[in-house]
Design a protein around this motif. Sequence first.
Motif, mmCIF file in Angstrom:
data_model
loop_
_atom_site.group_PDB
_atom_site.id
_atom_site.type_symbol
_atom_site.label_atom_id
_atom_site.label_comp_id
_atom_site.label_asym_id
_atom_site.label_seq_id
_atom_site.Cartn_x
_atom_site.Cartn_y
_atom_site.Cartn_z
ATOM 1 N N HIS A 1 0.822 -1.211 0.000
ATOM 2 C CA HIS A 1 0.000 0.000 0.000
ATOM 3 C C HIS A 1 0.855 1.260 0.000
ATOM 4 C CE1 HIS A 1 -3.828 -2.004 0.342
ATOM 5 N NE2 HIS A 1 -3.379 -2.755 1.322
ATOM 6 N N ASP B 1 -7.818 -2.655 -1.348
ATOM 7 C CA ASP B 1 -8.583 -3.409 -0.345
ATOM 8 C C ASP B 1 -10.083 -3.223 -0.573
ATOM 9 O OD1 ASP B 1 -6.272 -4.275 0.858
ATOM 10 O OD2 ASP B 1 -6.290 -2.759 2.432
ATOM 11 N N HIS C 1 -12.032 -7.785 4.504
ATOM 12 C CA HIS C 1 -11.725 -7.267 3.160
ATOM 13 C C HIS C 1 -10.881 -8.236 2.341
ATOM 14 C CE1 HIS C 1 -8.010 -6.006 5.269
ATOM 15 N NE2 HIS C 1 -7.430 -6.035 4.084
ATOM 16 N N HIS D 1 -7.652 -8.276 -0.054
ATOM 17 C CA HIS D 1 -6.472 -7.490 -0.417
ATOM 18 C C HIS D 1 -5.982 -8.013 -1.771
ATOM 19 C CE1 HIS D 1 -2.344 -5.741 0.321
ATOM 20 N NE2 HIS D 1 -2.001 -6.773 -0.438
#
Length: 236
Positions: free
Chosen positions: A163, A170, A224, A226
């Motif tokens: 990130h 995400d 979530h 990723h």
Amino acid sequence: MRYVVLIVLLIPVLVAVGLWQQWPGSERVPSRYNPFAPFNVDDPLNPLTRFKLKALDQDPQRCLAALARAREQGAIDYIEVGSPEIGACQLDHAVRVRSTSVRFGTSFLASCPLALSWVVFERQRLQPAARDIFGQDIARVDHVGSFACRNVYHRASGRRSEHATAEAFDVIGLRLKDGTRATVVGHWKDEGPRGALLKRAFKGSCDVFGNSLGPEYNAAHRDHFHFGMRGYGLCR
Ligand SMILES: [Zn+2]
């Protein structure tokens, strides 16, 4: 280890395909199997796709050209943001994705290969899954971002997160055209169509991204998906 073997085995194939393409005459290899052909988001996915997407990481101009072609096809709307330094993190030929065939809760920063990977995933895996299961398209994708200048798992030291270079996205939920919502935290274990959509979406993402991590991976991912660019098909 098996990926290393695969890459070594692929090298002579790529060289042969390259030489073959140089031969005067016609286009003998369809672009989806030709690692030197311009990348097109609608070329059917195959085992080479991931390598082509990763190769574009080393070639920003080719990547941005591929993204511009996708925009001409109406597959994505974005703005180029260049290579700004944000805090202690440096972006590299990044874009801000505004919309694709779906709307996003908010626009998001993405490295060029991530943006391209998302479009491929959406067109060839995500929307087809929604059409099969619900008979309609997904209209909106809810996410919790792509860029965060931090280390893996927010630790004070150690490896930089994907990130930190906007190379991971995400996703927390999907909304269909009729308003039906499927969230990772609420419906991953659902036995009905919403759970089926999430599972098929996640499985499909493994064909495109370098790594896909979901609720079965660990507690940090219970809410979530990723989708990241590192690796060669890690899928958990
Ligand atoms: Zn993430």
